[in-house]
Design a protein around this motif. Sequence first.
Motif, PDB file in Angstrom:
ATOM      1  N   SER A  58      85.907 -34.414  -7.566  1.00  0.00           N
ATOM      2  CA  SER A  58      87.272 -34.127  -7.111  1.00  0.00           C
ATOM      3  C   SER A  58      87.927 -33.075  -7.991  1.00  0.00           C
ATOM      4  O   SER A  58      88.612 -32.176  -7.498  1.00  0.00           O
ATOM      5  N   ASN A  94      90.866 -39.986  -4.342  1.00  0.00           N
ATOM      6  CA  ASN A  94      90.460 -38.618  -4.680  1.00  0.00           C
ATOM      7  C   ASN A  94      91.623 -37.657  -4.842  1.00  0.00           C
ATOM      8  O   ASN A  94      91.500 -36.605  -5.457  1.00  0.00           O
ATOM      9  N   GLU A 143      83.937 -33.991   0.233  1.00  0.00           N
ATOM     10  CA  GLU A 143      83.444 -34.773  -0.913  1.00  0.00           C
ATOM     11  C   GLU A 143      82.857 -36.059  -0.382  1.00  0.00           C
ATOM     12  O   GLU A 143      83.559 -36.866   0.228  1.00  0.00           O
TER      13      GLU A 143
HETATM   14 MG    MG Z   1      86.284 -38.141  -6.370  1.00  0.00          MG
END
Ligand code: MG
Lengths: 307, 145
Positions: A58, A94, A143
Amino acid sequence: MKALADGLKRGDRGCIARCISIAEDEPEAFSKLIKGIYDPNRIPRVIGITGPPGCGKSSLIAQLAPIIASHGNKLGIIAIDASSPFSGGSFLGNRIRMEETVSSSNIFMRSIATRGAKGGLAASIMSALITLSCAGFDTVIVESVGAGQADVDILDIASTILLVLAPGLGDEIQAMKAGTMEIADIFVINKSDLEGAYQAKRAITAYLSTLSGPQSKMIANTSCTKKEGIKDLAGMIEKHEKSINTKSFIERAFSMEVNRIAKELLSRRVDGLLARNPHAMSNMLKGRVDPYSAAVKLLDTEKKHGK
Amino acid sequence: MASGRNQKSSRPIRVLLAKPAIDGHDRGVYVLARAFRDAGMEVIYPGLLPTPEEMVRIAIDEDVDVIAISLLNGSHMTIFKKVMELLKKNHAEGIAVVGGGIIPAGDKPMLEKMGVSGNYGPGTPMSDIIDHIKKRARESRSKKW
Ligand SMILES: [Mg+2]
Ligand SMILES: Nc1nc2c(ncn2[C@@H]2O[C@H](COP(=O)(O)OP(=O)(O)O)[C@@H](O)[C@H]2O)c(=O)[nH]1
Protein backbone atom coordinates in the motif's frame (compact mmCIF):
# COMPACT_ATOMS: atom_id res chain seq x y z
CA MET A 1 -30.83 2.63 -13.61
CA LYS A 2 -30.69 5.01 -16.56
CA ALA A 3 -29.59 7.85 -14.31
CA LEU A 4 -26.95 5.60 -12.81
CA ALA A 5 -25.58 4.59 -16.21
CA ASP A 6 -25.52 8.23 -17.30
CA GLY A 7 -23.73 9.26 -14.13
CA LEU A 8 -21.22 6.49 -14.67
CA LYS A 9 -20.43 7.71 -18.17
CA ARG A 10 -19.99 11.23 -16.81
CA GLY A 11 -17.54 9.86 -14.27
CA ASP A 12 -19.66 10.84 -11.26
CA ARG A 13 -17.90 9.32 -8.24
CA GLY A 14 -21.08 8.43 -6.41
CA CYS A 15 -22.36 6.58 -9.48
CA ILE A 16 -19.05 4.74 -9.99
CA ALA A 17 -19.12 3.71 -6.34
CA ARG A 18 -22.74 2.52 -6.52
CA CYS A 19 -22.07 0.52 -9.68
CA ILE A 20 -19.17 -1.31 -8.05
CA SER A 21 -21.49 -2.24 -5.17
CA ILE A 22 -24.11 -3.47 -7.60
CA ALA A 23 -21.42 -5.54 -9.32
CA GLU A 24 -20.59 -7.08 -5.94
CA ASP A 25 -24.13 -7.72 -4.80
CA GLU A 26 -26.29 -8.20 -7.87
CA PRO A 27 -24.36 -9.46 -10.89
CA GLU A 28 -27.53 -9.78 -12.91
CA ALA A 29 -28.52 -6.17 -12.36
CA PHE A 30 -24.96 -5.16 -13.17
CA SER A 31 -25.09 -6.95 -16.49
CA LYS A 32 -28.22 -4.97 -17.42
CA LEU A 33 -26.65 -1.76 -16.20
CA ILE A 34 -23.62 -1.91 -18.48
CA LYS A 35 -25.51 -3.03 -21.54
CA GLY A 36 -24.79 -0.62 -24.35
CA ILE A 37 -22.38 1.53 -22.41
CA TYR A 38 -19.30 -0.59 -22.08
CA ASP A 39 -16.64 -1.15 -24.68
CA PRO A 40 -14.30 -4.16 -24.38
CA ASN A 41 -11.56 -2.17 -26.08
CA ARG A 42 -11.49 0.29 -23.23
CA ILE A 43 -11.03 -2.10 -20.33
CA PRO A 44 -8.19 -0.59 -18.33
CA ARG A 45 -4.76 -2.10 -18.18
CA VAL A 46 -4.11 -3.46 -14.71
CA ILE A 47 -0.91 -3.16 -12.73
CA GLY A 48 -1.13 -5.88 -10.11
CA ILE A 49 0.67 -5.58 -6.79
CA THR A 50 1.10 -8.69 -4.70
CA GLY A 51 3.38 -9.87 -1.91
CA PRO A 52 3.23 -10.83 1.77
CA PRO A 53 1.30 -8.65 4.24
CA GLY A 54 3.35 -5.82 5.70
CA CYS A 55 5.98 -5.67 2.96
CA GLY A 56 4.76 -2.23 1.92
CA LYS A 57 2.37 -2.79 -1.01
CA SER A 58 0.00 0.00 0.00
CA SER A 59 2.83 2.39 0.84
CA LEU A 60 4.37 1.73 -2.54
CA ILE A 61 1.09 2.31 -4.37
CA ALA A 62 0.74 5.61 -2.53
CA GLN A 63 4.03 6.76 -4.04
CA LEU A 64 3.70 5.13 -7.45
CA ALA A 65 0.20 6.36 -8.15
CA PRO A 66 0.99 10.07 -8.62
CA ILE A 67 3.87 9.24 -10.98
CA ILE A 68 1.70 6.98 -13.13
CA ALA A 69 -1.13 9.51 -13.10
CA SER A 70 1.29 12.24 -14.16
CA HIS A 71 2.01 10.30 -17.37
CA GLY A 72 -1.45 11.24 -18.56
CA ASN A 73 -3.23 8.14 -17.38
CA LYS A 74 -6.66 8.23 -15.83
CA LEU A 75 -5.79 6.13 -12.83
CA GLY A 76 -7.88 4.24 -10.30
CA ILE A 77 -6.84 2.08 -7.36
CA ILE A 78 -8.55 -1.05 -6.10
CA ALA A 79 -7.24 -2.56 -2.88
CA ILE A 80 -8.41 -5.99 -1.80
CA ASP A 81 -8.51 -7.26 1.78
CA ALA A 82 -9.59 -10.65 3.06
CA SER A 83 -13.05 -11.25 4.50
CA SER A 84 -13.30 -13.21 7.71
CA PRO A 85 -14.51 -16.74 6.92
CA PHE A 86 -16.40 -16.71 10.22
CA SER A 87 -18.31 -13.46 10.28
CA GLY A 88 -18.10 -12.46 6.63
CA GLY A 89 -16.87 -9.07 7.81
CA SER A 90 -13.61 -7.44 6.86
CA PHE A 91 -11.16 -4.83 8.04
CA LEU A 92 -10.36 -2.72 4.99
CA GLY A 93 -7.21 -0.89 6.06
CA ASN A 94 -5.28 -0.18 2.89
CA ARG A 95 -6.39 3.44 2.95
CA ILE A 96 -4.27 4.03 6.03
CA ARG A 97 -1.20 4.28 3.77
CA MET A 98 -2.92 5.67 0.70
CA GLU A 99 -5.33 8.26 1.96
CA GLU A 100 -2.85 11.13 1.85
CA THR A 101 -2.08 10.48 -1.82
CA VAL A 102 -5.66 9.82 -2.76
CA SER A 103 -6.81 12.95 -1.03
CA SER A 104 -4.22 15.27 -2.55
CA SER A 105 -4.39 13.88 -6.09
CA ASN A 106 -8.10 13.15 -6.22
CA ILE A 107 -7.47 9.61 -7.50
CA PHE A 108 -10.47 7.28 -7.20
CA MET A 109 -9.74 4.48 -4.77
CA ARG A 110 -11.97 1.63 -3.69
CA SER A 111 -11.50 -1.04 -1.02
CA ILE A 112 -12.98 -4.43 -1.82
CA ALA A 113 -13.30 -7.46 0.45
CA THR A 114 -12.66 -10.96 -0.91
CA ARG A 115 -16.05 -12.23 0.35
CA GLY A 116 -14.90 -15.83 0.27
CA ALA A 117 -12.90 -15.76 -2.98
CA LYS A 118 -9.69 -17.73 -2.63
CA GLY A 119 -7.15 -16.47 -5.16
CA GLY A 120 -6.27 -13.11 -3.57
CA LEU A 121 -8.90 -11.10 -5.46
CA ALA A 122 -12.67 -10.66 -5.19
CA ALA A 123 -15.23 -12.22 -7.51
CA SER A 124 -16.35 -8.73 -8.50
CA ILE A 125 -12.93 -7.55 -9.68
CA MET A 126 -13.61 -7.81 -13.40
CA SER A 127 -16.94 -6.02 -13.04
CA ALA A 128 -15.23 -3.30 -11.04
CA LEU A 129 -12.75 -2.88 -13.90
CA ILE A 130 -15.57 -2.73 -16.42
CA THR A 131 -17.27 -0.10 -14.27
CA LEU A 132 -14.13 2.01 -14.21
CA SER A 133 -13.73 1.62 -17.98
CA CYS A 134 -17.21 3.08 -18.49
CA ALA A 135 -16.13 6.10 -16.48
CA GLY A 136 -13.05 6.58 -18.64
CA PHE A 137 -10.33 5.04 -16.50
CA ASP A 138 -7.50 3.55 -18.56
CA THR A 139 -5.16 2.30 -15.82
CA VAL A 140 -5.96 0.58 -12.53
CA ILE A 141 -3.57 -0.47 -9.81
CA VAL A 142 -4.88 -3.54 -7.98
CA GLU A 143 -3.45 -4.52 -4.59
CA SER A 144 -4.19 -8.18 -4.01
CA VAL A 145 -4.38 -9.89 -0.64
CA GLY A 146 -1.06 -11.58 -1.18
CA ALA A 147 -0.85 -14.13 1.58
CA GLY A 148 0.86 -17.01 -0.13
CA GLN A 149 1.13 -19.40 -3.00
CA ALA A 150 -2.56 -19.46 -3.78
CA ASP A 151 -2.80 -15.76 -4.52
CA VAL A 152 -2.16 -16.00 -8.21
CA ASP A 153 -5.51 -14.86 -9.62
CA ILE A 154 -3.95 -11.48 -10.29
CA LEU A 155 -2.37 -13.20 -13.28
CA ASP A 156 -5.77 -13.32 -14.96
CA ILE A 157 -6.31 -9.60 -14.98
CA ALA A 158 -2.95 -7.81 -14.73
CA SER A 159 -0.66 -7.00 -17.64
CA THR A 160 2.21 -6.18 -15.28
CA ILE A 161 2.67 -7.89 -11.93
CA LEU A 162 4.85 -6.57 -9.14
CA LEU A 163 5.84 -8.96 -6.39
CA VAL A 164 6.76 -6.82 -3.40
CA LEU A 165 9.18 -8.31 -0.89
CA ALA A 166 11.17 -6.93 2.00
CA PRO A 167 14.54 -7.73 3.55
CA GLY A 168 14.46 -10.54 6.06
CA LEU A 169 11.88 -12.52 4.13
CA GLY A 170 14.40 -15.18 3.11
CA ASP A 171 12.21 -18.07 4.20
CA GLU A 172 9.14 -16.58 2.62
CA ILE A 173 11.01 -16.27 -0.64
CA GLN A 174 11.94 -19.93 -0.42
CA ALA A 175 8.36 -20.92 0.32
CA MET A 176 6.96 -18.74 -2.42
CA LYS A 177 8.95 -20.25 -5.24
CA ALA A 178 6.23 -22.63 -6.26
CA GLY A 179 3.60 -20.02 -6.99
CA THR A 180 3.84 -16.30 -6.71
CA MET A 181 7.46 -16.06 -7.84
CA GLU A 182 6.56 -17.35 -11.29
CA ILE A 183 3.92 -14.78 -11.98
CA ALA A 184 6.01 -11.72 -11.16
CA ASP A 185 7.24 -9.45 -13.94
CA ILE A 186 9.03 -7.15 -11.56
CA PHE A 187 10.47 -8.14 -8.19
CA VAL A 188 10.41 -5.19 -5.82
CA ILE A 189 12.62 -5.29 -2.77
CA ASN A 190 10.93 -2.62 -0.70
CA LYS A 191 12.25 -1.36 2.63
CA SER A 192 15.68 -1.25 1.04
CA ASP A 193 16.56 1.23 3.76
CA LEU A 194 16.70 -1.77 6.09
CA GLU A 195 19.52 -4.21 6.51
CA GLY A 196 19.34 -7.30 4.36
CA ALA A 197 18.19 -5.64 1.13
CA TYR A 198 21.34 -6.80 -0.62
CA GLN A 199 20.86 -10.40 0.50
CA ALA A 200 17.24 -10.32 -0.65
CA LYS A 201 18.34 -9.15 -4.08
CA ARG A 202 20.92 -11.92 -4.23
CA ALA A 203 18.34 -14.53 -3.27
CA ILE A 204 16.06 -13.37 -6.09
CA THR A 205 18.88 -13.18 -8.62
CA ALA A 206 19.89 -16.69 -7.64
CA TYR A 207 16.34 -17.88 -8.08
CA LEU A 208 16.06 -16.26 -11.51
CA SER A 209 19.25 -17.91 -12.65
CA THR A 210 17.66 -21.31 -12.07
CA LEU A 211 14.89 -20.55 -14.55
CA SER A 212 15.31 -21.72 -18.09
CA GLY A 213 14.67 -19.65 -21.20
CA PRO A 214 15.21 -15.96 -21.79
CA GLN A 215 14.41 -13.84 -18.74
CA SER A 216 12.77 -10.47 -18.97
CA LYS A 217 12.07 -10.24 -15.28
CA MET A 218 13.30 -7.11 -13.55
CA ILE A 219 14.39 -6.39 -9.98
CA ALA A 220 13.84 -3.05 -8.25
CA ASN A 221 15.05 -1.74 -4.92
CA THR A 222 12.74 0.78 -3.28
CA SER A 223 12.30 2.55 -0.01
CA CYS A 224 9.01 4.24 0.77
CA THR A 225 10.34 5.87 3.91
CA LYS A 226 13.27 7.43 2.02
CA LYS A 227 11.24 7.85 -1.17
CA GLU A 228 13.94 6.13 -3.18
CA GLY A 229 13.74 3.94 -6.26
CA ILE A 230 10.09 4.72 -6.96
CA LYS A 231 10.69 6.59 -10.24
CA ASP A 232 12.90 3.78 -11.50
CA LEU A 233 10.17 1.31 -10.63
CA ALA A 234 7.59 3.37 -12.52
CA GLY A 235 9.98 3.30 -15.49
CA MET A 236 10.23 -0.49 -15.30
CA ILE A 237 6.44 -0.77 -15.28
CA GLU A 238 6.17 1.34 -18.44
CA LYS A 239 8.95 -0.65 -20.07
CA HIS A 240 7.14 -3.88 -19.35
CA GLU A 241 3.80 -2.52 -20.52
CA LYS A 242 5.37 -1.58 -23.85
CA SER A 243 6.80 -5.06 -24.31
CA ILE A 244 3.48 -6.89 -24.14
CA ASN A 245 0.34 -7.31 -26.12
CA THR A 246 -2.45 -5.95 -23.95
CA LYS A 247 -5.15 -7.48 -26.14
CA SER A 248 -4.22 -10.98 -25.04
CA PHE A 249 -4.80 -9.92 -21.44
CA ILE A 250 -8.37 -8.91 -22.13
CA GLU A 251 -8.99 -12.34 -23.63
CA ARG A 252 -7.51 -14.01 -20.60
CA ALA A 253 -9.56 -11.85 -18.26
CA PHE A 254 -12.77 -12.56 -20.17
CA SER A 255 -12.22 -16.30 -20.18
CA MET A 256 -11.48 -16.28 -16.45
CA GLU A 257 -14.64 -14.26 -15.85
CA VAL A 258 -16.90 -16.45 -17.96
CA ASN A 259 -15.53 -19.57 -16.31
CA ARG A 260 -16.08 -18.12 -12.89
CA ILE A 261 -19.65 -17.05 -13.60
CA ALA A 262 -20.53 -20.34 -15.31
CA LYS A 263 -19.22 -22.28 -12.32
CA GLU A 264 -21.17 -20.07 -9.97
CA LEU A 265 -24.39 -20.57 -11.94
CA LEU A 266 -23.81 -24.32 -12.15
CA SER A 267 -23.12 -24.55 -8.46
CA ARG A 268 -26.40 -22.78 -7.79
CA ARG A 269 -28.13 -25.42 -9.91
CA VAL A 270 -26.43 -28.14 -7.92
CA ASP A 271 -27.51 -26.71 -4.57
CA GLY A 272 -30.36 -28.83 -3.22
CA LEU A 273 -30.08 -31.33 -6.07
CA LEU A 274 -30.58 -34.31 -3.77
CA ALA A 275 -33.26 -32.66 -1.70
CA ARG A 276 -35.30 -32.08 -4.84
CA ASN A 277 -34.82 -35.70 -5.89
CA PRO A 278 -35.27 -37.84 -2.78
CA HIS A 279 -35.67 -41.04 -4.84
CA ALA A 280 -31.97 -40.79 -5.79
CA MET A 281 -30.96 -41.24 -2.18
CA SER A 282 -33.13 -44.29 -1.68
CA ASN A 283 -31.78 -45.77 -4.93
CA MET A 284 -28.23 -45.27 -3.69
CA LEU A 285 -29.04 -46.78 -0.32
CA LYS A 286 -30.57 -49.81 -1.99
CA GLY A 287 -27.44 -50.23 -4.08
CA ARG A 288 -29.25 -49.66 -7.38
CA VAL A 289 -26.97 -46.83 -8.29
CA ASP A 290 -23.56 -45.55 -7.18
CA PRO A 291 -22.99 -41.88 -6.24
CA TYR A 292 -21.15 -41.02 -9.47
CA SER A 293 -23.92 -42.36 -11.69
CA ALA A 294 -26.54 -40.76 -9.48
CA ALA A 295 -24.92 -37.34 -9.87
CA VAL A 296 -24.65 -37.65 -13.66
CA LYS A 297 -28.24 -38.81 -13.92
CA LEU A 298 -29.62 -36.09 -11.68
CA LEU A 299 -27.89 -33.36 -13.65
CA ASP A 300 -29.14 -34.85 -16.89
CA THR A 301 -32.74 -35.11 -15.82
CA GLU A 302 -32.84 -31.66 -14.29
CA LYS A 303 -31.38 -30.21 -17.48
CA LYS A 304 -34.07 -31.89 -19.55
CA HIS A 305 -36.76 -30.44 -17.35
CA GLY A 306 -35.34 -26.99 -17.70
CA LYS A 307 -34.14 -26.65 -14.12
CA MET B 1 -19.16 -21.12 -0.81
CA ALA B 2 -16.48 -23.74 -0.72
CA SER B 3 -16.39 -23.81 3.08
CA GLY B 4 -20.02 -24.82 3.04
CA ARG B 5 -20.87 -22.02 5.40
CA ASN B 6 -24.23 -20.47 5.12
CA GLN B 7 -23.25 -17.38 3.21
CA LYS B 8 -25.61 -14.51 3.82
CA SER B 9 -27.20 -13.49 0.58
CA SER B 10 -27.42 -9.87 1.62
CA ARG B 11 -24.53 -7.47 1.20
CA PRO B 12 -22.40 -6.93 4.29
CA ILE B 13 -22.93 -3.53 5.87
CA ARG B 14 -20.17 -1.13 4.85
CA VAL B 15 -19.12 1.34 7.50
CA LEU B 16 -16.53 4.09 7.49
CA LEU B 17 -14.89 4.26 10.88
CA ALA B 18 -13.59 7.74 11.61
CA LYS B 19 -11.90 8.06 14.94
CA PRO B 20 -8.79 9.92 15.92
CA ALA B 21 -5.99 7.57 16.89
CA ILE B 22 -4.42 9.56 19.69
CA ASP B 23 -1.49 8.04 21.58
CA GLY B 24 -2.73 5.56 24.07
CA HIS B 25 -6.25 5.80 22.70
CA ASP B 26 -5.62 4.21 19.38
CA ARG B 27 -6.32 0.74 20.69
CA GLY B 28 -9.90 1.91 20.94
CA VAL B 29 -10.07 2.21 17.17
CA TYR B 30 -9.05 -1.39 16.71
CA VAL B 31 -11.43 -2.63 19.40
CA LEU B 32 -14.30 -0.98 17.53
CA ALA B 33 -13.06 -2.07 14.11
CA ARG B 34 -12.71 -5.67 15.22
CA ALA B 35 -16.12 -5.71 16.86
CA PHE B 36 -17.73 -4.34 13.68
CA ARG B 37 -15.87 -6.86 11.53
CA ASP B 38 -16.89 -9.71 13.83
CA ALA B 39 -20.47 -8.54 13.48
CA GLY B 40 -20.11 -9.16 9.74
CA MET B 41 -19.44 -5.60 8.59
CA GLU B 42 -16.90 -4.35 6.09
CA VAL B 43 -15.04 -1.68 8.00
CA ILE B 44 -13.21 1.01 6.08
CA TYR B 45 -10.57 2.55 8.29
CA PRO B 46 -8.63 5.43 6.73
CA GLY B 47 -6.10 6.01 9.51
CA LEU B 48 -5.73 9.29 11.35
CA LEU B 49 -8.96 11.20 11.71
CA PRO B 50 -9.94 12.44 8.26
CA THR B 51 -11.28 15.96 7.77
CA PRO B 52 -15.04 16.26 7.15
CA GLU B 53 -14.27 16.76 3.44
CA GLU B 54 -12.23 13.57 3.37
CA MET B 55 -14.83 11.65 5.36
CA VAL B 56 -17.54 12.51 2.88
CA ARG B 57 -15.40 11.75 -0.17
CA ILE B 58 -14.32 8.40 1.28
CA ALA B 59 -17.88 7.55 2.28
CA ILE B 60 -19.08 8.23 -1.27
CA ASP B 61 -16.20 6.46 -3.07
CA GLU B 62 -16.53 3.43 -0.81
CA ASP B 63 -20.33 3.46 -1.03
CA VAL B 64 -20.72 3.00 2.71
CA ASP B 65 -24.06 2.71 4.44
CA VAL B 66 -22.92 4.36 7.65
CA ILE B 67 -20.24 6.78 8.78
CA ALA B 68 -19.36 6.07 12.42
CA ILE B 69 -17.54 9.01 13.95
CA SER B 70 -16.09 8.90 17.41
CA LEU B 71 -14.69 12.11 18.88
CA LEU B 72 -13.01 12.84 22.16
CA ASN B 73 -11.97 16.44 22.16
CA GLY B 74 -15.09 18.57 22.10
CA SER B 75 -14.90 19.33 18.37
CA HIS B 76 -18.02 17.30 17.72
CA MET B 77 -20.46 20.11 16.97
CA THR B 78 -18.37 21.67 14.20
CA ILE B 79 -17.29 18.36 12.70
CA PHE B 80 -20.72 16.74 12.64
CA LYS B 81 -22.33 19.88 11.30
CA LYS B 82 -19.81 20.07 8.48
CA VAL B 83 -20.20 16.38 7.62
CA MET B 84 -23.97 16.69 7.42
CA GLU B 85 -23.69 19.78 5.22
CA LEU B 86 -21.21 18.14 2.87
CA LEU B 87 -23.30 14.98 2.56
CA LYS B 88 -26.25 17.09 1.51
CA LYS B 89 -24.18 19.16 -0.89
CA ASN B 90 -22.94 15.97 -2.56
CA HIS B 91 -26.42 14.43 -2.76
CA ALA B 92 -25.32 11.71 -0.35
CA GLU B 93 -27.68 12.42 2.52
CA GLY B 94 -28.78 8.78 2.28
CA ILE B 95 -25.62 7.80 4.14
CA ALA B 96 -26.36 7.49 7.87
CA VAL B 97 -24.13 9.21 10.42
CA VAL B 98 -23.68 7.66 13.85
CA GLY B 99 -21.81 9.47 16.61
CA GLY B 100 -19.93 8.46 19.69
CA GLY B 101 -17.17 9.45 22.08
CA ILE B 102 -17.24 12.11 24.74
CA ILE B 103 -20.32 14.14 23.96
CA PRO B 104 -21.98 16.31 26.64
CA ALA B 105 -25.58 15.27 27.28
CA GLY B 106 -26.70 18.81 26.48
CA ASP B 107 -25.42 18.53 22.89
CA LYS B 108 -27.22 15.32 22.08
CA PRO B 109 -30.63 16.77 21.16
CA MET B 110 -28.90 19.17 18.74
CA LEU B 111 -26.97 16.31 17.14
CA GLU B 112 -30.10 14.18 16.85
CA LYS B 113 -31.83 17.07 15.16
CA MET B 114 -29.04 17.27 12.61
CA GLY B 115 -29.50 13.58 11.93
CA VAL B 116 -26.55 12.28 13.91
CA SER B 117 -27.88 9.37 15.95
CA GLY B 118 -26.44 7.08 18.60
CA ASN B 119 -24.06 9.51 20.29
CA TYR B 120 -22.85 6.84 22.64
CA GLY B 121 -20.50 7.60 25.48
CA PRO B 122 -17.70 5.45 26.87
CA GLY B 123 -18.88 2.22 28.46
CA THR B 124 -21.80 1.67 26.11
CA PRO B 125 -22.16 -2.07 25.47
CA MET B 126 -20.73 -2.94 22.07
CA SER B 127 -23.89 -4.83 21.16
CA ASP B 128 -25.96 -1.64 21.53
CA ILE B 129 -23.67 0.21 19.16
CA ILE B 130 -23.70 -2.63 16.63
CA ASP B 131 -27.49 -3.01 16.74
CA HIS B 132 -27.86 0.70 16.20
CA ILE B 133 -25.49 0.73 13.23
CA LYS B 134 -27.33 -2.20 11.69
CA LYS B 135 -30.63 -0.38 12.05
CA ARG B 136 -29.30 2.83 10.50
CA ALA B 137 -27.64 0.84 7.69
CA ARG B 138 -30.97 -0.74 6.78
CA GLU B 139 -32.58 2.69 6.59
CA SER B 140 -29.69 4.04 4.56
CA ARG B 141 -29.90 1.23 2.05
CA SER B 142 -33.57 1.65 1.46
CA LYS B 143 -32.77 5.18 0.24
CA LYS B 144 -30.19 4.09 -2.30
CA TRP B 145 -30.67 2.92 -5.85
MG1 MG C 1 -1.90 -3.10 2.10
N1 LIG D 1 11.44 0.88 6.85
C1 LIG D 1 10.49 0.88 5.91
N2 LIG D 1 9.21 0.65 6.27
C2 LIG D 1 8.25 0.65 5.30
C3 LIG D 1 8.57 0.90 3.94
N3 LIG D 1 7.44 0.82 3.22
C4 LIG D 1 6.43 0.54 4.09
N4 LIG D 1 6.92 0.43 5.34
C5 LIG D 1 6.14 0.14 6.58
O1 LIG D 1 5.70 -1.19 6.52
C6 LIG D 1 4.43 -1.32 7.15
C7 LIG D 1 3.43 -2.01 6.25
O2 LIG D 1 3.18 -1.21 5.12
P1 LIG D 1 1.93 -1.42 4.17
O3 LIG D 1 2.11 -0.50 3.01
O4 LIG D 1 0.66 -1.31 4.92
O5 LIG D 1 2.15 -2.94 3.71
P2 LIG D 1 1.14 -3.94 2.92
O6 LIG D 1 0.47 -4.78 3.95
O7 LIG D 1 2.04 -4.76 2.04
O8 LIG D 1 0.20 -3.11 2.13
C8 LIG D 1 4.01 0.09 7.55
O9 LIG D 1 4.29 0.27 8.89
C9 LIG D 1 4.86 0.96 6.67
O10 LIG D 1 5.11 2.22 7.25
C10 LIG D 1 9.95 1.16 3.60
O11 LIG D 1 10.33 1.39 2.46
N5 LIG D 1 10.86 1.13 4.63
